[in-house]
Design a protein around this motif. Structure first.
Motif, PDB file in Angstrom:
ATOM      1  N   UNK A 265     121.565  10.644  25.365  1.00  0.00           N
ATOM      2  CA  UNK A 265     120.582   9.130  24.848  1.00  0.00           C
ATOM      3  C   UNK A 265     119.215   9.994  25.881  1.00  0.00           C
ATOM      4  N   UNK A 266     118.823  11.002  25.662  1.00  0.00           N
ATOM      5  CA  UNK A 266     117.606  11.100  26.408  1.00  0.00           C
ATOM      6  C   UNK A 266     116.787  12.549  25.432  1.00  0.00           C
ATOM      7  N   UNK A 267     116.256  12.883  26.136  1.00  0.00           N
ATOM      8  CA  UNK A 267     115.608  13.984  25.430  1.00  0.00           C
ATOM      9  C   UNK A 267     116.554  15.293  26.062  1.00  0.00           C
ATOM     10  N   UNK A 268     116.624  15.810  24.334  1.00  0.00           N
ATOM     11  CA  UNK A 268     118.372  16.876  25.255  1.00  0.00           C
ATOM     12  C   UNK A 268     116.626  17.677  26.443  1.00  0.00           C
ATOM     13  N   UNK A 269     116.052  17.955  26.680  1.00  0.00           N
ATOM     14  CA  UNK A 269     115.568  18.538  27.758  1.00  0.00           C
ATOM     15  C   UNK A 269     115.401  18.510  28.711  1.00  0.00           C
TER      16      UNK A 269
ATOM     17  N   UNK B  48     118.491  19.891  31.951  1.00  0.00           N
ATOM     18  CA  UNK B  48     117.727  19.824  33.131  1.00  0.00           C
ATOM     19  C   UNK B  48     119.024  19.127  34.187  1.00  0.00           C
ATOM     20  N   UNK B  49     119.656  18.399  34.125  1.00  0.00           N
ATOM     21  CA  UNK B  49     120.293  17.893  34.566  1.00  0.00           C
ATOM     22  C   UNK B  49     122.174  18.002  34.805  1.00  0.00           C
ATOM     23  N   UNK B  50     121.903  18.809  33.836  1.00  0.00           N
ATOM     24  CA  UNK B  50     122.823  20.102  33.809  1.00  0.00           C
ATOM     25  C   UNK B  50     123.071  20.895  34.858  1.00  0.00           C
ATOM     26  N   UNK B  51     121.793  21.844  34.727  1.00  0.00           N
ATOM     27  CA  UNK B  51     121.169  22.545  35.190  1.00  0.00           C
ATOM     28  C   UNK B  51     121.143  22.645  37.134  1.00  0.00           C
ATOM     29  N   UNK B  52     120.876  21.416  37.933  1.00  0.00           N
ATOM     30  CA  UNK B  52     120.286  21.108  38.654  1.00  0.00           C
ATOM     31  C   UNK B  52     121.476  21.975  39.646  1.00  0.00           C
TER      32      UNK B  52
ATOM     33  N   UNK C 107     125.044  28.381  36.035  1.00  0.00           N
ATOM     34  CA  UNK C 107     124.973  26.325  35.073  1.00  0.00           C
ATOM     35  C   UNK C 107     124.803  27.200  33.245  1.00  0.00           C
ATOM     36  N   UNK C 108     124.701  27.637  33.630  1.00  0.00           N
ATOM     37  CA  UNK C 108     122.928  28.430  31.868  1.00  0.00           C
ATOM     38  C   UNK C 108     124.149  28.396  30.953  1.00  0.00           C
TER      39      UNK C 108
ATOM     40  N   UNK D 245     127.653  22.707  23.947  1.00  0.00           N
ATOM     41  CA  UNK D 245     127.451  22.027  23.937  1.00  0.00           C
ATOM     42  C   UNK D 245     127.026  23.089  22.361  1.00  0.00           C
ATOM     43  N   UNK D 246     127.615  21.580  21.648  1.00  0.00           N
ATOM     44  CA  UNK D 246     127.381  22.372  19.777  1.00  0.00           C
ATOM     45  C   UNK D 246     125.562  21.811  19.693  1.00  0.00           C
TER      46      UNK D 246
END
Length: 485
Positions: free
Chosen positions: A96-100, A104-108, A114-115, A122-123
């Motif tokens: 629903x938001x930009x991919x970037x 960012x939220x997933x990596x915090x 987490x990379x 993620x496909x």
């Protein structure tokens, strides 16, 4: 969509100007916004000429050129608490938001740890780079649908969306970044870690009717995910099986679909393409060309695909034209059928493997071709379309579609070593979609022959007294005089 660049200075000196230099080589991939980041600072500009980097200094830096395809796309890089991020490409289903912002939220909290989860979970068609104090973490999707290259010289380690940006830094030994891998890049070099690559799943016992039904469901979901954020798009249409299936499913999703077909004048395929479009009840934009058009566009296409391969350039030229026509229609997304031949046994050469080595060897060859498709097809096709600000999306290369298709027994794809049609399960799915038999049972004819481009290139080569490979190399040397072939 756009271009991503990464630079790490081996001596700990400033890498920011090198990032700017690479971005300037890739403005054809994105000119809506430009950005450079270090681990703790970012600069943005609307034009590459206005991008000011005075006062920022770091031995690791990232850059991005933006081509805004959908409204959620926004300028990059972005900063988080302790890292900078570029995410180039697209994930499916769309967030629903930009991919970037999503990444960012997933990596915090722990981007280093987490990379790998990004690639694992993620496909999509993407590459990303995370800059921290002394290193950069770079990742690429598991199929390699988004182009990415790396290389180094005495002073710099770099990663970028196209080779020409590395060549501009004097980096000659350029390689394709392995799909499904993470790399940690520091002054000491590249350290690669495989995360999720294409593997051959166990072969499942399944009947044709069941397999075709499930394949149709997976393809519909794949197409739905790839069209959910646009109202209209183009389909690269040959009048054959793969593109007809993709177009029909896109139409089912309620999208405004434009069929785009190209070829040289007087090609016999043109009549079939027109009949196929009429049968599918979809509008067709058909553009024809001359041998003069082939000669005119050859240097530009070689500049885009970055290698003097006669087969690749003969495929890239019609795709270049198709992307150009789609762009003039106002579309920003182009669907195409890449992957269908590798997954379902479309190539004639599989019959030779079948005759010489048996069914198991054919399955191995098909898996091998999918695994290497990033080098043989996908990088070329993305780079060709990007020039026209066209985002290429490939429904056959959805993770679930690939996994299921590779698991099918060979008899559902190729009935015997004499099977003239092949791709049997996909043809059955097409029939179930009410695609007429004159389309679904049309024998495969490669795009370079169907469009007449291969014949035109050979005529041009003969006119200069050269073989086709030597003619293509000659033009390539004129385009890239300092690049080793």
């Amino acid at each position: 969509m756009g271009a991503m660049v990464v630079a790490v200075d081996r001596k700990g000196e400033n890498a920011v100007l090198k990032v700017v230099s690479m971005l300037k080589e890739l403005t054809h991939r994105g000119a809506d916004a430009h950005g450079v980041a270090t681990p703790n600072s970012v600069r943005m500009a609307r034009s590459i000429e206005e991008l000011s980097v005075g006062g920022i200094n770091s031995s690791v830096a990232l850059g991005h050129n933006l081509s805004q395809v959908v409204l959620r796309d926004r300028p990059q890089p972005v900063l988080s608490d302790d890292f900078a991020l570029v995410f180039e490409g697209r994930m499916f289903p769309s967030p629903n938001v930009s991919e970037v912002d999503y990444v960012v939220e997933r990596l915090r909290g722990d981007p280093h740890k987490k990379a790998g989860g990004i690639i694992e979970e993620l496909d999509g068609s993407y590459a990303f780079a995370i800059a921290q104090a002394k290193h950069v973490i770079v990742g690429r999707d598991s199929l390699g649908a988004s182009p990415l290259y790396y290389g180094a010289n005495r002073t710099t380690l770099a990663v970028t969306s196209e080779q020409k940006a590395l060549w501009a830094l004097g980096i000659k030994n350029v390689k394709s970044f392995p799909p499904g891998n993470l790399a940690v890049i520091s002054a000491q070099g590249f350290a690669f870690y495989p995360i999720k690559t294409v593997v051959q799943p166990p072969i499942r016992s399944m009947e044709m009717k069941t397999a075709a039904k499930h394949l149709q469901e997976l393809l519909l979901e794949s197409v739905r995910e790839r069209v959910s954020d646009v109202e209209e798009l183009a389909v690269a249409f040959s009048g054959g099986l793969d593109s007809a299936v993709i177009a029909t499913l896109a139409k089912t999703c309620g999208i405004d679909v434009h069929l785009v077909s190209v070829g040289l004048k007087d090609q016999p395929e043109i009549r079939h393409v027109k009949a196929a479009a009429e049968a599918l009840k979809l509008p067709l934009q058909l553009q024809t060309y001359t041998i003069g058009n082939v000669e005119h566009v050859l240097a530009k296409v070689l500049w885009l695909i970055e290698e003097p391969d006669p087969l690749k350039v003969s495929i890239a030229i019609p795709l270049y034209w198709a992307a150009e026509v789609a762009s003039k229609l106002g579309c920003r997304v182009l669907l195409a059928g890449q992957g269908g031949d590798e997954l379902f046994g479309g190539y004639q050469r599989y019959l030779k493997v079948y005759t010489q080595s048996g069914a198991r060897a054919v399955l191995e060859a098909m898996h091998h071709d999918i695994f290497l498709s990033y080098e043989t097809n996908l990088q070329r096709d993305n780079q060709t379309c990007s020039f026209h600000r066209m985002e290429l999306r490939l429904p056959f290369l959805d993770r679930e579609v690939v996994r299921f298709s590779l698991s099918l027994p060979l008899r559902l794809k190729i009935e015997s070593a004499e099977d003239r049609l092949r791709k049997r399960v996909l043809r059955r799915a097409a029939t179930d979609l009410d695609i007429p038999l004159f389309i679904s049972n049309k024998p495969k004819r490669a795009i370079q022959y169907a469009t007449g481009v291969d014949k035109a290139l050979r005529r041009l080569a003969k006119g200069e007294g050269l073989s086709l490979p030597d003619y293509v190399k000659k033009v390539f040397r004129e385009v890239y005089p300092t690049v080793r072939e």
